[in-house]
Design a protein around this motif. Sequence first.
Motif, PDB file in Angstrom:
ATOM      1  N   TYR A   1       0.788  -1.241   0.000  1.00 62.85           N
ATOM      2  CA  TYR A   1       0.000   0.000   0.000  1.00 62.85           C
ATOM      3  C   TYR A   1       0.816   1.285   0.000  1.00 62.85           C
ATOM      4  O   TYR A   1       0.337   2.293  -0.501  1.00 62.85           O
ATOM      5  N   ASP A   2       2.024   1.259   0.562  1.00 66.23           N
ATOM      6  CA  ASP A   2       2.733   2.522   0.802  1.00 66.23           C
ATOM      7  C   ASP A   2       4.236   2.278   0.703  1.00 66.23           C
ATOM      8  O   ASP A   2       4.881   1.871   1.674  1.00 66.23           O
TER       9      ASP A   2
ATOM     10  N   LYS B   1      -4.246  -0.311   7.320  1.00 65.45           N
ATOM     11  CA  LYS B   1      -5.202  -1.422   7.359  1.00 65.45           C
ATOM     12  C   LYS B   1      -6.624  -0.898   7.384  1.00 65.45           C
ATOM     13  O   LYS B   1      -7.507  -1.425   6.698  1.00 65.45           O
ATOM     14  N   ASN B   2      -6.857   0.135   8.164  1.00 73.19           N
ATOM     15  CA  ASN B   2      -8.212   0.679   8.268  1.00 73.19           C
ATOM     16  C   ASN B   2      -8.684   1.266   6.931  1.00 73.19           C
ATOM     17  O   ASN B   2      -9.848   1.114   6.551  1.00 73.19           O
ATOM     18  N   GLU B   3      -7.783   1.940   6.217  1.00 69.14           N
ATOM     19  CA  GLU B   3      -8.149   2.509   4.915  1.00 69.14           C
ATOM     20  C   GLU B   3      -8.584   1.413   3.940  1.00 69.14           C
ATOM     21  O   GLU B   3      -9.530   1.592   3.170  1.00 69.14           O
ATOM     22  N   ILE B   4      -7.904   0.277   3.994  1.00 70.54           N
ATOM     23  CA  ILE B   4      -8.253  -0.838   3.108  1.00 70.54           C
ATOM     24  C   ILE B   4      -9.575  -1.474   3.532  1.00 70.54           C
ATOM     25  O   ILE B   4     -10.469  -1.706   2.708  1.00 70.54           O
ATOM     26  N   VAL B   5      -9.700  -1.757   4.834  1.00 68.84           N
ATOM     27  CA  VAL B   5     -10.895  -2.447   5.340  1.00 68.84           C
ATOM     28  C   VAL B   5     -12.144  -1.585   5.158  1.00 68.84           C
ATOM     29  O   VAL B   5     -13.227  -2.102   4.835  1.00 68.84           O
ATOM     30  N   THR B   6     -12.003  -0.271   5.343  1.00 64.76           N
ATOM     31  CA  THR B   6     -13.153   0.628   5.206  1.00 64.76           C
ATOM     32  C   THR B   6     -13.739   0.569   3.793  1.00 64.76           C
ATOM     33  O   THR B   6     -14.950   0.661   3.606  1.00 64.76           O
ATOM     34  N   GLN B   7     -12.876   0.363   2.798  1.00 63.81           N
ATOM     35  CA  GLN B   7     -13.352   0.263   1.415  1.00 63.81           C
ATOM     36  C   GLN B   7     -14.093  -1.050   1.155  1.00 63.81           C
ATOM     37  O   GLN B   7     -14.935  -1.121   0.264  1.00 63.81           O
ATOM     38  N   ASP B   8     -13.768  -2.085   1.930  1.00 66.34           N
ATOM     39  CA  ASP B   8     -14.278  -3.429   1.609  1.00 66.34           C
ATOM     40  C   ASP B   8     -14.388  -4.253   2.889  1.00 66.34           C
ATOM     41  O   ASP B   8     -13.615  -5.174   3.126  1.00 66.34           O
ATOM     42  N   PRO B   9     -15.383  -3.953   3.747  1.00 67.30           N
ATOM     43  CA  PRO B   9     -15.465  -4.603   5.069  1.00 67.30           C
ATOM     44  C   PRO B   9     -15.588  -6.119   5.015  1.00 67.30           C
ATOM     45  O   PRO B   9     -15.084  -6.807   5.917  1.00 67.30           O
ATOM     46  N   THR B  10     -16.261  -6.670   4.014  1.00 65.48           N
ATOM     47  CA  THR B  10     -16.543  -8.109   4.006  1.00 65.48           C
ATOM     48  C   THR B  10     -15.634  -8.900   3.068  1.00 65.48           C
ATOM     49  O   THR B  10     -15.919 -10.052   2.737  1.00 65.48           O
ATOM     50  N   GLU B  11     -14.530  -8.294   2.643  1.00 62.17           N
ATOM     51  CA  GLU B  11     -13.485  -8.982   1.878  1.00 62.17           C
ATOM     52  C   GLU B  11     -13.987  -9.573   0.549  1.00 62.17           C
ATOM     53  O   GLU B  11     -13.725 -10.716   0.207  1.00 62.17           O
ATOM     54  N   LYS B  12     -14.717  -8.758  -0.198  1.00 55.33           N
ATOM     55  CA  LYS B  12     -15.134  -9.167  -1.533  1.00 55.33           C
ATOM     56  C   LYS B  12     -14.154  -8.683  -2.604  1.00 55.33           C
ATOM     57  O   LYS B  12     -14.130  -9.171  -3.720  1.00 55.33           O
ATOM     58  N   ASN B  13     -13.343  -7.680  -2.245  1.00 58.09           N
ATOM     59  CA  ASN B  13     -12.497  -7.049  -3.254  1.00 58.09           C
ATOM     60  C   ASN B  13     -11.131  -6.661  -2.667  1.00 58.09           C
ATOM     61  O   ASN B  13     -10.328  -7.508  -2.338  1.00 58.09           O
ATOM     62  N   ILE B  14     -10.914  -5.348  -2.478  1.00 61.78           N
ATOM     63  CA  ILE B  14      -9.579  -4.848  -2.157  1.00 61.78           C
ATOM     64  C   ILE B  14      -9.057  -5.343  -0.815  1.00 61.78           C
ATOM     65  O   ILE B  14      -7.845  -5.411  -0.589  1.00 61.78           O
TER      66      ILE B  14
END
Length: 355
Positions: A187-188, A217-230
């Motif tokens: 990510y960075d 981690k929060n930036e990633i999880v916020t975009q996709d809480p249920t792990e369907k994508n990013i």
Amino acid sequence: MQSIQANSYPIHFNEKAYEALNLHINENKYSNLFIIVDSNTNEFCLPHFLPFLETDLTIEIIEFEAGEVNKNIETCVQVWNVLTELGADRKTLIINLGGGVVTDLGGFVASTFKRGVDFIHIPTTLLSMVDASVGGKNGVDLGNLKNQIGVINVPTMVLIDTQYLETVPQNEMRSGLAEMLKHGLIYDKEYWEQFLDLKALDFADFDQLIYRSVEIKNEIVTQDPTEKNIRKALNFGHTLGHAIESYFLENEDKTTLLHGEAIAAGMILESYISMSKELINENEYSEIKSSLKSIYEDILFDENDIEPILDLLIHDKKNEYGNIQFALIEGIGKIKINQSVENELILNAFADYKS
């Protein structure tokens, strides 16, 4: 440090954490309070925590034996029984004080007891601060298979107090560092580069490095809480890393690996696969491999180890329709998810790791 707002819950840091906790308890009229610990955090962390707690609620401590081997449904049954015997109800609050085993298991227990009661995570290891406490994943292992049983359900809040790290052994600190390195790789790039020379790293600034890791981690999880994508990006190094960890856990003639030790090996292997698929260049792979090997001892694989490790891949939670899916890096700091990888490439990665 400023609090981080995750999906419907806050993450508070250091001195602000306990103020937020006591305010929350006093505002929510809980019936009683249970603190779940393991044998390590009961001894080393609970004495630090309890003086910060300002409440008239009845407090009960539930302890189970430390170690990944106890992160199973049998331990959950014991904890559910104790909660029942001691009068826990729908207005009970559960605080999980410990590393990833405690937060994973405690979150699962709370999410399922009476169909769900409020819970708060207070991670006490580096690994649990930057990984297990963020994102709402709660669960237990099924035999030697990691995290096969569980739910995604967010805590009421997460409190990160880095003073608990003073009780954490060096090998456990290295284990947590693996997840921080992963966050940079996926990510960075600038964050990754801060760790390239650990000797030059000012550990007085380590709180800020932890904060950035939680932020990523929060930036990633916020975009996709249920792990369907990013959110699958967070599995970089874990497809092979979890298989290695499970294999070493189930074999009595092998030394059980810490999570970060297995994930570091997984990141080297999956970086090799990324290079072979022309997603990163040879220089990038060399930088990743040499950096990780300078921190983590080589894991010794016998010829007879590789096939059973590959067999364990079929149980990976990212698999779809029986196909093994990898998250691979596409240059340092970027990720490419849902990548199919043939066995020959995986075998080549193991051969290169041993070279």
